[in-house]
Design a protein around this motif. Structure first.
Motif, PDB file in Angstrom:
ATOM      1  N   ARG A   8      -5.922  -5.428   0.266  1.00  0.00           N
ATOM      2  CA  ARG A   8      -4.867  -4.922   1.158  1.00  0.00           C
ATOM      3  C   ARG A   8      -3.499  -5.470   0.756  1.00  0.00           C
ATOM      4  NH1 ARG A   8      -7.793  -6.855   5.459  1.00  0.00           N
ATOM      5  NH2 ARG A   8      -9.597  -5.560   5.780  1.00  0.00           N
ATOM      6  N   ILE A  11      -2.266  -3.505  -2.194  1.00  0.00           N
ATOM      7  CA  ILE A  11      -1.806  -2.185  -1.741  1.00  0.00           C
ATOM      8  C   ILE A  11      -0.440  -2.300  -1.074  1.00  0.00           C
ATOM      9  CG2 ILE A  11      -2.300  -0.280  -0.140  1.00  0.00           C
ATOM     10  CD1 ILE A  11      -4.202  -0.349  -2.568  1.00  0.00           C
ATOM     11  N   LEU A  21      -1.194   6.493   1.066  1.00  0.00           N
ATOM     12  CA  LEU A  21      -2.410   5.753   1.406  1.00  0.00           C
ATOM     13  C   LEU A  21      -2.254   5.103   2.777  1.00  0.00           C
ATOM     14  CD1 LEU A  21      -3.610   3.763  -1.737  1.00  0.00           C
ATOM     15  CD2 LEU A  21      -4.717   5.677  -0.620  1.00  0.00           C
ATOM     16  N   VAL A  26      -7.512   2.900   2.893  1.00  0.00           N
ATOM     17  CA  VAL A  26      -7.659   1.737   2.004  1.00  0.00           C
ATOM     18  C   VAL A  26      -8.926   0.968   2.357  1.00  0.00           C
ATOM     19  CG1 VAL A  26      -6.664  -0.519   1.430  1.00  0.00           C
ATOM     20  CG2 VAL A  26      -5.215   1.513   1.471  1.00  0.00           C
ATOM     21  N   ILE A  61      -6.746   5.390  -6.621  1.00  0.00           N
ATOM     22  CA  ILE A  61      -5.372   5.326  -6.110  1.00  0.00           C
ATOM     23  C   ILE A  61      -4.454   6.207  -6.955  1.00  0.00           C
ATOM     24  CG2 ILE A  61      -3.373   3.815  -5.762  1.00  0.00           C
ATOM     25  CD1 ILE A  61      -5.497   1.561  -5.176  1.00  0.00           C
TER      26      ILE A  61
END
Length: 93
Positions: A8, A11, A21, A26, A61
């Motif tokens: 996380r 991201i 996203l 996620v 992704i």
């Protein structure tokens, strides 16, 4: 391996939320990849993503955030995006 918290953070630092996203997607991606790769290699199963699973996540992704005519172009755009965001973050610290 990479924990869900580390995933996380990756991201968030790369600002993939701005590329479409969501937090929920996620988390789902992380769990799906963890299950898939743990089934392929039960000796290494645990609560983290293996390196191969992380590479798989990068590809997923790139498909979502950087659609392009070729896989190579998608991945190049993904890597360039990550580099710019992660290098900028390092310079801010």
């Amino acid at each position: 391996g990479m924990s869900s918290s580390s995933f996380r953070t990756f991201i968030r630092k790369c600002e993939f939320g701005k590329k479409g996203l969501t937090s929920a997607s996620v988390d789902i991606m992380y769990l799906d990849l963890q299950r898939r790769w743990d089934n392929m290699n039960p000796d290494l199963s645990g609560l983290t993503l293996s390196f191969q699973a992380f590479l798989d996540a990068c590809f997923e992704i790139s498909k979502i955030c950087f659609p392009a005519a070729t896989k190579l172009e998608m991945l190049e755009n993904f890597v360039g995006h990550c580099e710019s965001h992660l290098c900028l973050r390092e310079n801010e610290d």
